[in-house]
Design a protein around this motif. Structure first.
Motif, PDB file in Angstrom:
ATOM      1  N   GLU A  59     -19.272  10.433  -7.025  1.00 41.95           N
ATOM      2  CA  GLU A  59     -19.265  10.357  -5.562  1.00 41.95           C
ATOM      3  C   GLU A  59     -19.341   8.903  -5.101  1.00 41.95           C
ATOM      4  N   LEU A  60     -20.181   8.112  -5.747  1.00 41.75           N
ATOM      5  CA  LEU A  60     -20.332   6.700  -5.420  1.00 41.75           C
ATOM      6  C   LEU A  60     -19.027   5.937  -5.648  1.00 41.75           C
ATOM      7  N   LEU A  61     -18.288   6.346  -6.677  1.00 38.86           N
ATOM      8  CA  LEU A  61     -17.015   5.703  -7.001  1.00 38.86           C
ATOM      9  C   LEU A  61     -15.840   6.258  -6.197  1.00 38.86           C
ATOM     10  N   GLY A  62     -16.108   7.292  -5.396  1.00 38.63           N
ATOM     11  CA  GLY A  62     -15.047   7.885  -4.585  1.00 38.63           C
ATOM     12  C   GLY A  62     -14.124   8.795  -5.366  1.00 38.63           C
ATOM     13  N   ILE A  63     -14.625   9.335  -6.469  1.00 36.89           N
ATOM     14  CA  ILE A  63     -13.838  10.231  -7.315  1.00 36.89           C
ATOM     15  C   ILE A  63     -14.307  11.662  -7.064  1.00 36.89           C
ATOM     16  N   GLY A  64     -13.392  12.558  -6.815  1.00 38.90           N
ATOM     17  CA  GLY A  64     -13.743  13.959  -6.580  1.00 38.90           C
ATOM     18  C   GLY A  64     -14.386  14.597  -7.792  1.00 38.90           C
ATOM     19  N   ALA A  65     -15.314  15.491  -7.551  1.00 40.22           N
ATOM     20  CA  ALA A  65     -16.040  16.141  -8.642  1.00 40.22           C
ATOM     21  C   ALA A  65     -16.181  17.622  -8.373  1.00 40.22           C
ATOM     22  N   GLU A  66     -15.074  18.293  -8.098  1.00 40.81           N
ATOM     23  CA  GLU A  66     -15.145  19.708  -7.743  1.00 40.81           C
ATOM     24  C   GLU A  66     -15.541  20.594  -8.910  1.00 40.81           C
ATOM     25  N   LYS A  67     -15.166  20.230 -10.121  1.00 47.67           N
ATOM     26  CA  LYS A  67     -15.378  21.128 -11.256  1.00 47.67           C
ATOM     27  C   LYS A  67     -16.407  20.590 -12.243  1.00 47.67           C
ATOM     28  N   VAL A  68     -17.485  20.026 -11.711  1.00 49.55           N
ATOM     29  CA  VAL A  68     -18.563  19.573 -12.586  1.00 49.55           C
ATOM     30  C   VAL A  68     -19.853  20.253 -12.156  1.00 49.55           C
ATOM     31  N   ASP A  69     -20.768  20.374 -13.101  1.00 48.71           N
ATOM     32  CA  ASP A  69     -22.085  20.908 -12.770  1.00 48.71           C
ATOM     33  C   ASP A  69     -22.850  19.848 -11.983  1.00 48.71           C
ATOM     34  N   GLY A  70     -23.812  20.264 -11.240  1.00 52.57           N
ATOM     35  CA  GLY A  70     -24.635  19.329 -10.502  1.00 52.57           C
ATOM     36  C   GLY A  70     -24.117  19.068  -9.102  1.00 52.57           C
ATOM     37  N   VAL A  71     -24.862  18.239  -8.378  1.00 51.11           N
ATOM     38  CA  VAL A  71     -24.577  17.944  -6.982  1.00 51.11           C
ATOM     39  C   VAL A  71     -24.592  16.431  -6.793  1.00 51.11           C
ATOM     40  N   GLY A  72     -23.586  15.906  -6.108  1.00 53.96           N
ATOM     41  CA  GLY A  72     -23.597  14.494  -5.742  1.00 53.96           C
ATOM     42  C   GLY A  72     -24.671  14.245  -4.696  1.00 53.96           C
ATOM     43  N   LEU A  73     -25.460  13.198  -4.873  1.00 53.99           N
ATOM     44  CA  LEU A  73     -26.609  12.950  -4.004  1.00 53.99           C
ATOM     45  C   LEU A  73     -26.365  11.900  -2.923  1.00 53.99           C
ATOM     46  N   ILE A  74     -25.251  11.175  -2.977  1.00 53.93           N
ATOM     47  CA  ILE A  74     -25.017  10.062  -2.059  1.00 53.93           C
ATOM     48  C   ILE A  74     -25.026  10.516  -0.607  1.00 53.93           C
ATOM     49  N   LYS A  75     -24.366  11.606  -0.317  1.00 53.96           N
ATOM     50  CA  LYS A  75     -24.318  12.071   1.079  1.00 53.96           C
ATOM     51  C   LYS A  75     -25.711  12.398   1.609  1.00 53.96           C
ATOM     52  N   PHE A  76     -26.591  12.905   0.764  1.00 52.07           N
ATOM     53  CA  PHE A  76     -27.954  13.227   1.189  1.00 52.07           C
ATOM     54  C   PHE A  76     -28.775  11.955   1.401  1.00 52.07           C
TER      55      PHE A  76
END
Length: 189
Positions: A59-76
């Motif tokens: 998420e920090l690098l601007g790369i989509g991560a639709e099909k990975v486990d876990g949650v990107g925290l940057i937006k929070f």
């Protein structure tokens, strides 16, 4: 990104290192992220998991991560919002260092911000801790909080069913053999 693989216990709960139990002394780990200046000094105040590191970096690098486990925290972090996450953990502990095949315990746990349930699948024991009132996990309230324990156990066992279904086709046999050989060389098997 800097993260630890586990914490260590210094005789809390009778454990002198890690791997034996699933208490927060060994499960809580640091996750430090260096990012753009807008994130400097920011923290996440809700429960996060090691599985969230990879999507957070993507998420920090601007790369989509639709099909990975876990949650990107940057937006929070940017929005100063909360996310309710549950954390899964597991450990198996052998009877002796010489015999990895005979287990003394096979623990799995589900942790929320308020509660932690630990199940010993080998010995059929359960522990439930109220992390708000008892953050050091000293008083097992499983018999007192039967509904919470039952709900968390059902959620944990559903999660285990999902893992078992994924595991069936996770690796090709030759890949699995290479991984097992590498783990044996490292002393894990």
């Amino acid at each position: 990104a800097v993260i630890s693989d586990h914490g260590d216990s210094f005789w809390e709960h009778g454990e002198r290192s890690h791997r034996e139990y699933l208490y927060d002394t060994t499960l809580k780990i640091p996750f430090i992220l260096k990012g753009p200046s807008e994130l400097q000094g920011k923290t996440v105040s809700f429960l996060t998991r090691a599985v969230d590191v990879y999507p957070t970096v993507l998420e920090l690098l601007g790369i989509g991560a639709e099909k990975v486990d876990g949650v990107g925290l940057i937006k929070f972090i940017k929005e100063k919002t909360q996310k309710k996450l549950n954390a899964y953990s597991e450990t198996r502990y052998e009877i002796s260092p010489e015999n990895f095949d005979e287990l003394r315990s096979n623990l799995i746990s589900l942790r929320t911000a308020e509660w932690k349930l630990i199940l010993d699948r080998l010995n059929e024991r359960r522990q439930l801790y109220d992390l708000v009132k008892d953050p050091k996990e000293r008083k097992n309230v499983c018999s007192k909080e039967k509904n919470i324990a039952s709900e968390m156990e059902a959620e944990l066992l559903d999660l285990m069913d999902d893992f078992d279904a994924l595991e069936e086709n996770y690796m090709a046999p030759e890949e699995l053999k290479r991984v097992e050989e590498a783990l044996k060389k490292l002393g894990y098997l």
